[in-house]
Design an enzyme around this catalytic site. Sequence first.
Site, PDB file in Angstrom:
ATOM      1  N   THR A 393       0.859  -1.185   0.000  1.00  0.00           N
ATOM      2  CA  THR A 393       0.000   0.000   0.000  1.00  0.00           C
ATOM      3  C   THR A 393       0.892   1.229   0.000  1.00  0.00           C
ATOM      4  OG1 THR A 393      -1.816   1.148   1.127  1.00  0.00           O
ATOM      5  CG2 THR A 393      -0.183   0.041   2.526  1.00  0.00           C
ATOM      6  N   HIS A 445       2.748 -12.160  13.479  1.00  0.00           N
ATOM      7  CA  HIS A 445       3.783 -12.768  14.314  1.00  0.00           C
ATOM      8  C   HIS A 445       3.554 -14.265  14.546  1.00  0.00           C
ATOM      9  CE1 HIS A 445       7.283 -12.689  16.658  1.00  0.00           C
ATOM     10  NE2 HIS A 445       7.099 -11.593  17.356  1.00  0.00           N
TER      11      HIS A 445
END
Length: 472
Positions: A393, A445
Amino acid sequence: MAVDVIMPQMGESIFEGTITKWLKKPGDRIERDEPLFEISTDKVDAEIPAPSAGVLKEIKVTEGQTVPIQTVVAVIDAVDASASVAGAAPAPSPVPAVAPGRADTSKAAAPAPPALAAVPAPAVRPAAAPALRPAPDAAPAGRGNGKEIRSSPLVRRLAKEHHVDLAGIEGSGAGGRISKKDILAAMESGSARSSAPPTASAPSTAAPSAASSGSPSAPPGPGGAMVHPALENAVPRERIYFGGYEAQPMSAMRQRIAEHMVASKRVSPHVYSIDESDMTRIARIRERSKAAFEAKYGTKLTYMPFFVRACVEGLRAFPTVNASADGTTMVLHREINVGIAVALDWGLIVPVLKNSEEKNFLGLARGINDLAERARAKKLKPEEVQEGTFSITNPGVYGGLMGLPVINQPNVAILGIGAIQKRPMVIDDAIAVRSMVYLTLSYDHRVVDGAIAHQFVGKVKSYLEAWNEEIL
């Protein structure tokens, strides 16, 4: 001769669509393949062309209504019989007609304070499942009595999130198909609930408790239907509507974005790595080459193909960043399909540049520009917003120095690109003016650790700073 206009099937996993805008009104003359109306599905927004030339005789489905595929939405009084051969907007295969008693799922705006619309869960295409697991879009399972369970992927996802057993629901749709209306009714009544507790691969999405939401229960939608958790309020509604205000219902695309973002933040533990890259070399190359590049190849030279090329090298070096998470399974994708966020006047969409690792610089530039132009013109196909493995983005085009983007599921990482600005930097103990950019990697994560994330960003940074590819 009357020609029916139907709601097209914009992909094999899509079973309904919302009419967002009629481009013609009854009595207007239209030409064959002229844009007739706009639709929004869980995958893509698109303009639907007229299947025949003639006069628009009747509109059967109004703006804002959501109807199943193959529903007749309008009738054209064709100029001659031959014009009806094409039938309606393309649909890959016939589907049983909608049962007369089936209610539509209209998303009409309610008086202020408006009721929150009940909407399906976001249709995020799951990653490829490992061997011996059923694929997400596999044939419907059977009921205990031997009957087949017929439902759409959206309904199955909603059932999974709320632990509803589809085998205990009688569908009201064609051929016994279970609709969104059926499953919402089952969820409200508490019937057909599964006894299985939430698992790691199917996280609970129950309504927030009174302590977390500020109210005893989530507000009901129209007709008392349960509101999807993604669109629930964090505070009682009386704390939202006060003073002077204007209530505007979310568009279908806005609702999908809301659902997708809430689901991503709920499922993926977001962590961020930030670095900056010296773009001076690339800025000079682009400045001296952009006119010749456009004249020679017929496409604009932007910064985005440089970033995509650098990301491809980073993903090759660190394949866990080019992955998806399926419960306790990491799905490492062999193809590098880069989704590039495109801001629209009415929302945001992420078209996917497939097999980016196989394209040279010109192929990347042409592919990126083509996808962006067709996204803004509502010309994308459903498959062009699916199967992304990594996303980028670029808030920098609007002057943003950096951002912390939300991961685009089912990816495990997204790169945010800030504005390219000239700043004083220390180079060999001397101050020099350099064109710099901040790079922000948001990563999941569960799959990606900080060491890998920082090495990936470092690889992207070094490739940009040492750019040596010919672009002309």
